[in-house]
Design a protein around this motif. Structure first.
Motif, mmCIF file in Angstrom:
data_model
loop_
_atom_site.group_PDB
_atom_site.id
_atom_site.type_symbol
_atom_site.label_atom_id
_atom_site.label_comp_id
_atom_site.label_asym_id
_atom_site.label_seq_id
_atom_site.Cartn_x
_atom_site.Cartn_y
_atom_site.Cartn_z
ATOM 1 N N ARG A 267 0.834 -1.209 0.000
ATOM 2 C CA ARG A 267 0.000 0.000 0.000
ATOM 3 C C ARG A 267 0.868 1.258 0.000
ATOM 4 N N GLU A 268 1.904 1.271 0.805
ATOM 5 C CA GLU A 268 2.809 2.424 0.828
ATOM 6 C C GLU A 268 3.498 2.587 -0.524
ATOM 7 N N ASP A 269 3.918 1.474 -1.126
ATOM 8 C CA ASP A 269 4.560 1.541 -2.440
ATOM 9 C C ASP A 269 3.641 2.190 -3.482
ATOM 10 N N LEU A 270 2.335 1.981 -3.328
ATOM 11 C CA LEU A 270 1.365 2.492 -4.303
ATOM 12 C C LEU A 270 0.793 3.857 -3.923
ATOM 13 N N GLY A 271 1.358 4.498 -2.919
ATOM 14 C CA GLY A 271 0.924 5.857 -2.589
ATOM 15 C C GLY A 271 -0.261 5.930 -1.648
#
Length: 611
Positions: A328-332
């Motif tokens: 989720r963090e990787d995808l913003g």
């Protein structure tokens, strides 16, 4: 007059959250008269994952379900959950499809449309809100609530103001994972009440154990509508119990005016119904404060558990839950709600099952990073983006602005199968699934997945069935571990096992005798036999293309004789409702293709051979 209005969720979100959306219409209709007499503000009974589950598993026409419920609930508002430009599918649809879907939903019985966008991109809500208002129905704009470095109260207030300007009748705070705390709920409701003139509707799953407390603080802050679920399908990954909230507010200034004893009669009915679906019960339906970190929504957790169980990978659940916030963090930091919850969740499963992060990237993650779902709330991980889509340009317009009208094309594509506009819209949502469904319906061969008899759940079968054991055959001992199986009830059921650490598959057919092929006690090792009877060889070298999880082939991109490079996409597989492109691990010439579109495949089969 009631001071707090209640929406009952047992017919949709309750069973979606706890038994993987498996309740059948036949089990809803007998209790509808009693539900209809309670006086709920609305009954959520359609939308969300119900459309998909009807077609995919239950072999029911979802439109027919809606019309039957409309007839059985003459005095109640029927509410549905609509994913904005995604409707009930997993991609964006053209505006003419959105308008047609809203029109037919209203025609068949929907009164209240709760409309949200997984990215909180307001551009993706406008067409559906306008369509709902045009047909004279209630439009409820929903804020997909989440926590992250880029989500705060001013951000949510800005969304509510845009929804009011678009013509929404009410505003819902849609807390799909149970992240709201009492303090945060009070602050957010107060801020929304000061910013907009619309009634505030609270929706929060009970996963973290905080929802009832948060509701009370939200009501005190000015919210006048709440979502609850009958206790037979309430609490845990579902919602706060209807009976508990009604009792808590009785004789206060917030009294709901609902008859607790009458609701308890409904509870007794649903408790018996739930026993039929024991095989879909999830082990992850109690209070779990880890949701405050992983943010997996209640409607996803039971489905995720069921899918991992079918793959023989339920032991990887904790690893998947730990991987989800990283993806989720990787995808913003998108809010985790359909379809972004499936996009993030499926990628997390792949990262765990393949043993390497982003070794395989789903088509949906690539589309997300390209902007085809809308604007990411925060900054995406550039390294992951480069790995997935290279230097491809990200779109900045509303995704649907790039789509031409689709209804005419869709009508032509399914003209030999569709008997109504509703059939065409079913095909629009899930083309391959709907094609099979409509063919079987027209032929009179629809057959729902089996419900196992209650005796199959008795301790004598459930507790003592071995899943790891040793077999001695012709003087040689083998260590066997069951890692997964196909659907119970199938005439031919595949079992995936580990034999001395080597993955194998056997098919068990219920006959007077059971024939077992394969093994290593002498003789040549046979190829795997899949559930549909096809025979495929085991992978033996780097050029053998395999899948990380069971699924269905939706596209074969190469043929024998083609030359491919390492990393080229050769297959597209649908698994966990998401499409995943499978790449060649090495370059070379395609020597054999062992699959075709529509085939069911499992891990440890060679799907394509490259030399």
């Amino acid at each position: 007059m009631a001071k707090v209005l209640v929406s009952e969720l047992a017919l949709r979100d309750g069973h979606q959250s706890l038994i993987a959306t498996r309740m059948r219409t036949e089990d809803m209709l007998p209790i509808c008269a009693q539900l209809d007499n309670i006086g709920f503000w609305s009954l959520e009974a359609w939308g969300g994952a119900t459309f998909d589950a009807c077609v995919r598993f239950l072999k029911e026409d979802p439109w027919e379900r809606l019309t039957k419920l409309r007839k059985a609930l003459p005095n109640s508002r029927i509410q549905m959950l609509l994913r904005g430009q995604n409707l009930l599918g997993y991609r964006h649809y053209s505006d003419d499809v959105v308008r047609a879907f809203v029109q037919k939903s209203a025609d068949n019985g929907v009164d209240v449309f709760r409309i949200f966008d997984a990215m909180n991109d307001m551009r993706n809500l406008r067409t559906s809100i306008e369509a709902v208002k045009k047909v004279g129905k209630h439009a409820e704009g929903a804020i997909s609530y989440t926590t992250s470095p880029v989500h705060d109260v001013p951000h949510f207030v800005g969304l509510a103001r845009e929804m009011e300007a678009m013509g929404c009748d009410t505003i819902a705070i849609k807390d799909m994972a149970g992240l709201l705390t009492p303090k945060d709920t009070s602050e957010l409701v107060k801020a929304l009440r000061a910013a907009v003139s619309l009634p505030i509707h609270l929706h929060s799953h009970a996963t973290s154990g905080l929802s009832a407390m948060s509701f009370l603080k939200g009501i005190e802050a000015g919210a006048t509508m709440i979502d609850t679920c009958n206790s037979s399908f309430g609490e845990g990954a579902s919602h706060s119990s209807t009976e508990s909230l009604v009792a808590a507010l009785q004789s206060t200034e917030y009294d709901t005016g609902l008859d607790l004893a009458a609701i308890q009669e409904i509870t007794a009915y649903f408790r018996e119904v739930r026993k039929k679906y024991w095989q879909f019960e999830s082990a992850f339906t109690g209070v779990d404060t880890r949701v405050l970190v992983n943010q997996v929504p209640g409607g996803m957790i039971s489905n995720l558990s069921n899918q991992l169980k079918e793959q023989g990978a339920l032991d990887k659940m904790d690893a998947v839950l730990a991987e989800i916030p990283r993806v989720r963090e990787d995808l913003g930091f998108p809010p985790l709600v359909t379809p972004t919850s499936q996009i993030v969740g499926t990628q997390a499963v792949l990262n765990v099952l393949t043993g390497a992060r982003y070794k395989s990237v789903t088509t949906e993650v690539k589309n997300y990073l390209m902007g085809h779902y809308g604007k990411a709330p925060g900054k995406v991980n550039e390294q992951v983006k480069s790995l997935a889509v290279g230097n491809a340009e990200v779109i900045t317009v509303r995704p649907a602005d790039l789509l031409e009208d689709e209804m005419g094309k869709l009508r032509i594509e399914c003209e030999n199968l569709a008997k109504s506009e509703e059939d065409v819209l079913m095909y629009a949502m899930f083309p391959d699934l709907a094609q099979t469904f409509l063919q079987e319906r027209n032929a009179g061969t629809l057959k729902a997945e089996p419900l196992l008899p209650k005796e199959a759940a008795t301790p004598s079968t459930a507790r003592y069935a071995p899943n790891e054991f040793k077999i001695t055959l012709h003087g040689e001992t083998f260590h066997i571990k069951l890692t997964g199986s196909g659907h119970p009830g199938e005439e031919q059921r595949p079992f995936y096992v580990s034999v001395d650490g080597v993955s194998e598959e056997v098919v068990v057919e219920t006959l007077s005798e059971i024939e077992v092929s394969g093994g290593k006690s002498g003789g040549k090792k046979k190829a795997a036999t899949s559930a549909n009877g096809s025979t495929r060889p085991r992978p033996t070298h780097e050029g053998c293309v395999t899948t990380a999880m069971p699924g269905t082939i939706v596209d074969v991109k190469v043929k024998a004789g083609d030359t491919v490079n390492a990393g080229d996409g050769v297959l597209v597989i649908e698994a966990m409702k998401m499409e995943n492109e499978i790449q060649a691990a090495k370059g070379g010439i395609v020597m054999a293709v062992h699959v075709k579109k529509g085939d069911s495949v499992t891990p440890d089969e060679t799907l394509i051979e490259i030399q």
